[in-house]
Design a protein around this motif. Structure first.
Motif, PDB file in Angstrom:
ATOM      1  N   LEU A   1       0.690  -0.900  -0.194  1.00 16.41           N
ATOM      2  CA  LEU A   1       0.217  -0.079   0.096  1.00 16.41           C
ATOM      3  C   LEU A   1       1.356   1.404   0.137  1.00 16.41           C
ATOM      4  CD1 LEU A   1      -2.337  -1.033   2.652  1.00 16.41           C
ATOM      5  CD2 LEU A   1      -2.468  -1.277   0.288  1.00 16.41           C
ATOM      6  N   ALA A   2       1.121   2.111  -1.045  1.00 17.13           N
ATOM      7  CA  ALA A   2       1.718   2.713  -1.645  1.00 17.13           C
ATOM      8  C   ALA A   2       1.413   4.274  -1.034  1.00 17.13           C
ATOM      9  CB  ALA A   2       2.722   2.766  -2.193  1.00 17.13           C
ATOM     10  N   GLY A   3       1.192   5.830  -0.303  1.00 20.41           N
ATOM     11  CA  GLY A   3       1.026   6.558  -0.619  1.00 20.41           C
ATOM     12  C   GLY A   3      -0.556   7.006   0.503  1.00 20.41           C
ATOM     13  N   ILE A   4      -0.278   5.971   1.255  1.00 19.15           N
ATOM     14  CA  ILE A   4      -1.432   5.919   1.825  1.00 19.15           C
ATOM     15  C   ILE A   4      -0.894   6.140   3.789  1.00 19.15           C
ATOM     16  CG2 ILE A   4      -4.029   5.499   0.673  1.00 19.15           C
ATOM     17  CD1 ILE A   4      -3.876   2.561   2.154  1.00 19.15           C
ATOM     18  N   GLY A   5      -1.896   6.258   4.703  1.00 15.58           N
ATOM     19  CA  GLY A   5      -1.390   6.114   5.871  1.00 15.58           C
ATOM     20  C   GLY A   5      -2.608   6.560   6.970  1.00 15.58           C
ATOM     21  N   GLU A   6      -2.811   7.554   7.536  1.00 15.03           N
ATOM     22  CA  GLU A   6      -3.067   7.918   8.342  1.00 15.03           C
ATOM     23  C   GLU A   6      -4.397   8.439   7.931  1.00 15.03           C
ATOM     24  OE1 GLU A   6      -2.625  10.964  12.854  1.00 15.03           O
ATOM     25  OE2 GLU A   6      -2.529  11.374  10.885  1.00 15.03           O
ATOM     26  N   ASN A   7      -4.285   8.993   6.701  1.00 15.90           N
ATOM     27  CA  ASN A   7      -5.990   9.450   6.005  1.00 15.90           C
ATOM     28  C   ASN A   7      -6.677   8.574   5.969  1.00 15.90           C
ATOM     29  OD1 ASN A   7      -3.768   8.317   4.127  1.00 15.90           O
ATOM     30  ND2 ASN A   7      -4.955   9.158   2.639  1.00 15.90           N
ATOM     31  N   VAL A   8      -6.677   7.059   5.819  1.00 15.47           N
ATOM     32  CA  VAL A   8      -7.647   5.756   5.306  1.00 15.47           C
ATOM     33  C   VAL A   8      -7.691   6.671   7.164  1.00 15.47           C
ATOM     34  CG1 VAL A   8      -6.984   5.257   3.572  1.00 15.47           C
ATOM     35  CG2 VAL A   8      -6.576   4.289   5.481  1.00 15.47           C
TER      36      VAL A   8
ATOM     37  N   LEU B   1       2.275  -4.337   3.551  1.00 15.44           N
ATOM     38  CA  LEU B   1       3.244  -3.073   3.553  1.00 15.44           C
ATOM     39  C   LEU B   1       2.888  -2.556   2.689  1.00 15.44           C
ATOM     40  CD1 LEU B   1       6.551  -2.345   4.282  1.00 15.44           C
ATOM     41  CD2 LEU B   1       7.086  -2.622   1.353  1.00 15.44           C
ATOM     42  N   VAL B   2       3.305  -1.322   4.052  1.00 17.10           N
ATOM     43  CA  VAL B   2       2.770   0.505   3.835  1.00 17.10           C
ATOM     44  C   VAL B   2       4.077   1.655   3.695  1.00 17.10           C
ATOM     45  CG1 VAL B   2       1.776   2.371   5.179  1.00 17.10           C
ATOM     46  CG2 VAL B   2       0.899   0.278   5.445  1.00 17.10           C
ATOM     47  N   VAL B   3       4.204   1.761   2.193  1.00 15.47           N
ATOM     48  CA  VAL B   3       5.400   2.778   2.046  1.00 15.47           C
ATOM     49  C   VAL B   3       4.808   3.646   1.920  1.00 15.47           C
ATOM     50  CG1 VAL B   3       7.399   3.093   0.714  1.00 15.47           C
ATOM     51  CG2 VAL B   3       5.673   0.918   0.610  1.00 15.47           C
ATOM     52  N   ILE B   4       5.321   4.862   2.189  1.00 18.85           N
ATOM     53  CA  ILE B   4       4.979   6.327   2.780  1.00 18.85           C
ATOM     54  C   ILE B   4       6.123   7.529   1.826  1.00 18.85           C
ATOM     55  CG2 ILE B   4       4.395   6.154   4.857  1.00 18.85           C
ATOM     56  CD1 ILE B   4       1.545   8.646   3.339  1.00 18.85           C
ATOM     57  N   GLY B   5       5.951   8.570   1.889  1.00 18.71           N
ATOM     58  CA  GLY B   5       7.631   9.138   2.010  1.00 18.71           C
ATOM     59  C   GLY B   5       7.003  10.370   3.216  1.00 18.71           C
ATOM     60  N   ASP B   6       7.835  10.767   3.524  1.00 20.92           N
ATOM     61  CA  ASP B   6       8.156  11.682   4.957  1.00 20.92           C
ATOM     62  C   ASP B   6       7.094  12.792   4.506  1.00 20.92           C
ATOM     63  OD1 ASP B   6      10.387  12.675   3.472  1.00 20.92           O
ATOM     64  OD2 ASP B   6      11.668  11.984   5.082  1.00 20.92           O
ATOM     65  N   LYS B   7       7.395  13.330   3.512  1.00 16.43           N
ATOM     66  CA  LYS B   7       6.860  14.557   2.730  1.00 16.43           C
ATOM     67  C   LYS B   7       5.328  14.592   2.555  1.00 16.43           C
ATOM     68  CE  LYS B   7      10.925  16.418   2.298  1.00 16.43           C
ATOM     69  NZ  LYS B   7      10.989  17.432   3.387  1.00 16.43           N
ATOM     70  N   ASP B   8       4.667  13.368   2.978  1.00 13.53           N
ATOM     71  CA  ASP B   8       3.360  12.721   1.763  1.00 13.53           C
ATOM     72  C   ASP B   8       2.027  13.723   2.872  1.00 13.53           C
ATOM     73  OD1 ASP B   8       1.068  11.782   0.892  1.00 13.53           O
ATOM     74  OD2 ASP B   8       1.830  10.260   0.077  1.00 13.53           O
ATOM     75  N   PHE B   9       1.471  13.889   2.304  1.00 15.87           N
ATOM     76  CA  PHE B   9       0.578  14.687   3.012  1.00 15.87           C
ATOM     77  C   PHE B   9      -1.000  13.686   4.157  1.00 15.87           C
ATOM     78  CE2 PHE B   9      -1.051  14.967  -1.131  1.00 15.87           C
ATOM     79  CZ  PHE B   9      -2.548  14.271  -0.995  1.00 15.87           C
ATOM     80  N   ALA B  10      -0.680  12.141   2.283  1.00 18.96           N
ATOM     81  CA  ALA B  10      -1.669  11.215   3.527  1.00 18.96           C
ATOM     82  C   ALA B  10      -0.961  10.830   5.274  1.00 18.96           C
ATOM     83  CB  ALA B  10      -1.401   9.978   2.235  1.00 18.96           C
ATOM     84  N   GLY B  11       0.414  11.061   5.311  1.00 11.98           N
ATOM     85  CA  GLY B  11       0.430  10.201   6.469  1.00 11.98           C
ATOM     86  C   GLY B  11       0.550  11.466   7.415  1.00 11.98           C
ATOM     87  N   PRO B  12       1.287  10.301   8.712  1.00 14.66           N
ATOM     88  CA  PRO B  12       1.897   9.326   8.964  1.00 14.66           C
ATOM     89  C   PRO B  12       1.927   7.930   8.737  1.00 14.66           C
ATOM     90  CG  PRO B  12       1.944   9.995  10.948  1.00 14.66           C
ATOM     91  CD  PRO B  12       1.227  10.998  10.011  1.00 14.66           C
ATOM     92  N   GLY B  13       2.478   7.265   8.026  1.00 13.51           N
ATOM     93  CA  GLY B  13       1.716   5.892   8.049  1.00 13.51           C
ATOM     94  C   GLY B  13       1.739   4.806   9.126  1.00 13.51           C
ATOM     95  N   ASP B  14       2.331   5.233  10.599  1.00 13.96           N
ATOM     96  CA  ASP B  14       2.791   4.495  11.286  1.00 13.96           C
ATOM     97  C   ASP B  14       1.008   4.208  12.255  1.00 13.96           C
ATOM     98  OD1 ASP B  14       4.170   7.439  11.417  1.00 13.96           O
ATOM     99  OD2 ASP B  14       5.166   4.706  12.882  1.00 13.96           O
TER     100      ASP B  14
END
Length: 225
Positions: free
Chosen positions: A99-106, A173-186
């Motif tokens: 899962l790329a480009g998603i995180g806390e936003n979901v 596996l969650v993959v997210i950039g540290d500058k992604d507005f969808a994050g953080p992934g934790d």
């Protein structure tokens, strides 16, 4: 033999523009794996209805492309959300899931961002809303149907609940950039039963599909044939 790899793009993209053009599909082929490319409803070669209600279940089109046996899958942004929704309902469909480009936003309740983006796609954005205007630029790229893409943003939707996410038992596996507005992934990783996290340094949301850090993470996670 390892299963095929399903690739699902994000909003405003397509299988061709997101995964083929970058050479990502060749990377998967080099692993000795076959590829199943999916164009989400409203994108690419898929039908493009203009009614937001038509997009209430984006996962249905993905399921149509899945074989009976479990697959590995990689999704970006809207594609990742769609794969995750399928995984919460039918976890047996997947062996491994990226899962790329998603995180806390979901996990967040609707803050009106979808409507702001849809308004920008319609050409009525506030000039100060740079986030929505950037999405609108993607919507108006050649081959896209802006009206359909605005309808997707206006579709009925709810954030994932912790109970739902607990049902996505496949290795993820969650993959997210540290500058992604969808994050953080934790928070997302913590809510999934069998998940790990890779953070891409100095990578924003839109750069994620072509980031070599994502490609390396996929290779390591999915492995060879």
């Amino acid at each position: 033999m390892a299963p095929p790899v399903v690739l699902v793009h994000g909003w405003g993209g397509s299988f061709a523009s997101t995964w083929q053009r970058s050479g990502f599909t060749e990377l998967i082929a080099d692993l000795g794996r076959s590829v199943i490319g999916v164009d989400l409803l409203g994108h690419g070669e898929a039908p493009k209805p203009h009614d937001p209600e038509a997009y209430a279940d984006l996962g249905a089109r993905v399921i149509e492309h899945l074989p009976d046996e479990p697959v590995d899958a990689v999704g970006f942004s809207l594609g990742a959300m769609t794969l995750l929704r399928v995984a919460t309902q039918q976890p047996h469909r997947f062996r491994r899931l990226v899962l790329a480009g998603i995180g806390e936003n979901v996990l967040r309740a609707d803050d009106g961002a979808g409507e702001r983006i849809a308004t920008a796609v319609d050409g009525n954005a506030d000039d100060s809303d740079t986030h929505a205007l950037l999405f609108a630029q993607y919507a108006h790229q050649p081959g896209n149907d802006p009206t359909a893409l605005a309808a997707i943003m206006r579709r009925p939707r709810q954030p994932f609940t912790l109970d739902e996410l607990a049902g996505a038992t496949c290795s993820t596996l969650v993959v997210i950039g540290d500058k992604d507005f969808a994050g953080p992934g934790d928070p997302l990783v913590a809510a999934l039963p069998n998940a790990s996290l890779t953070v891409l340094r100095n990578v924003d949301h839109f750069a994620t599909p072509e980031a070599f850090g994502l490609w390396d993470a996929v290779i390591e996670f999915l492995g060879g044939a």
